[in-house]
Design an enzyme around this catalytic site. Structure first.
Site, PDB file in Angstrom:
ATOM      1  N   ASP A 104       2.878   3.705   6.413  1.00  0.00           N
ATOM      2  CA  ASP A 104       3.437   4.919   5.844  1.00  0.00           C
ATOM      3  C   ASP A 104       2.608   6.088   6.369  1.00  0.00           C
ATOM      4  O   ASP A 104       2.737   6.454   7.528  1.00  0.00           O
ATOM      5  CB  ASP A 104       3.376   4.797   4.312  1.00  0.00           C
ATOM      6  CG  ASP A 104       4.360   5.688   3.600  1.00  0.00           C
ATOM      7  OD1 ASP A 104       4.492   6.853   3.989  1.00  0.00           O
ATOM      8  OD2 ASP A 104       4.992   5.227   2.634  1.00  0.00           O
ATOM      9  N   ASP A 160       6.844  -3.427  -3.012  1.00  0.00           N
ATOM     10  CA  ASP A 160       7.066  -3.330  -4.448  1.00  0.00           C
ATOM     11  C   ASP A 160       7.198  -1.899  -4.939  1.00  0.00           C
ATOM     12  O   ASP A 160       6.886  -0.942  -4.235  1.00  0.00           O
ATOM     13  CB  ASP A 160       5.909  -3.977  -5.201  1.00  0.00           C
ATOM     14  CG  ASP A 160       4.673  -3.094  -5.229  1.00  0.00           C
ATOM     15  OD1 ASP A 160       4.182  -2.794  -6.339  1.00  0.00           O
ATOM     16  OD2 ASP A 160       4.181  -2.693  -4.157  1.00  0.00           O
TER      17      ASP A 160
END
Length: 182
Positions: A104, A160
């Site tokens: 990310d 998640d």
């Protein structure tokens, strides 16, 4: 699991597509490391499913290791890497393959690569299932990428939200009302 599926806005990468791409990555790694015994370091918790599937697709001897890390601070120079679980393996002179679920911002992975470089490995390469380049703030990229990922809130296949959705067999976009209410 039905309730989890209902929280998904759309499926980005279905199970069969993931399986096919992981097979391709395993074949490429097998070619690139032929005749060697690299150390594969899975980054916990998110990469665990990808790590296990990838290893089964690699036709070469590997040493299995795990790490759990996080970073604090702003930017890549002032951030501090915190080891929740370090590897006990001696990396000196070894080929190291970091297995990550998603890149990310890249800040933690950047710091991890810098730290592992101090342990004098022969090489360090990164394999990431997802590359979310739009959010990158650190100067880092993966050597092997499963999929380029748009800037969406993705879950499943190890990824998640609040420790949920990791066991979905696909990667999907979480409905905004799920993560915006917290």
């Amino acid at each position: 699991m039905e309730a989890m599926h209902e929280d998904i806005e759309k499926i980005l990468y279905p199970e069969e597509l993931i399986r096919s791409r992981v097979r391709e990555l395993g074949e490429q790694l097998s070619r690139d490391y032929a005749g060697k015994t690299p150390i594969f370091i899975g980054i916990l918790k998110g990469a665990i499913i990808f790590y296990a599937d990838l290893l089964r697709e690699c036709d070469l001897p590997v040493q299995l290791e795990f790490m759990a890390v996080s970073s604090y601070g702003s930017g890549t120079t002032s951030g501090k890497l915190v080891f929740k679980k370090d590897t006990d393996a001696n990396l000196e002179g070894r080929d190291v393959v970091i297995v990550e679920d998603i890149i990310d911002s890249g800040n933690t992975l950047y710091l991890l690569r810098e730290e592992l470089s101090k342990r004098n490995p022969a090489s360090i390469r990164i394999v990431a299932l997802l590359d979310k380049a739009a959010r990158r703030t650190a100067d880092i990229s993966a050597d092997y990428v499963g999929f380029a990922c748009a800037d969406e809130f993705v879950v499943g296949y190890g990824l998640d939200f609040a420790e949920k959705y990791r066991n979905l067999p696909y990667i999907g976009v979480l409905k905004p009302h799920i993560y915006e209410k917290t």
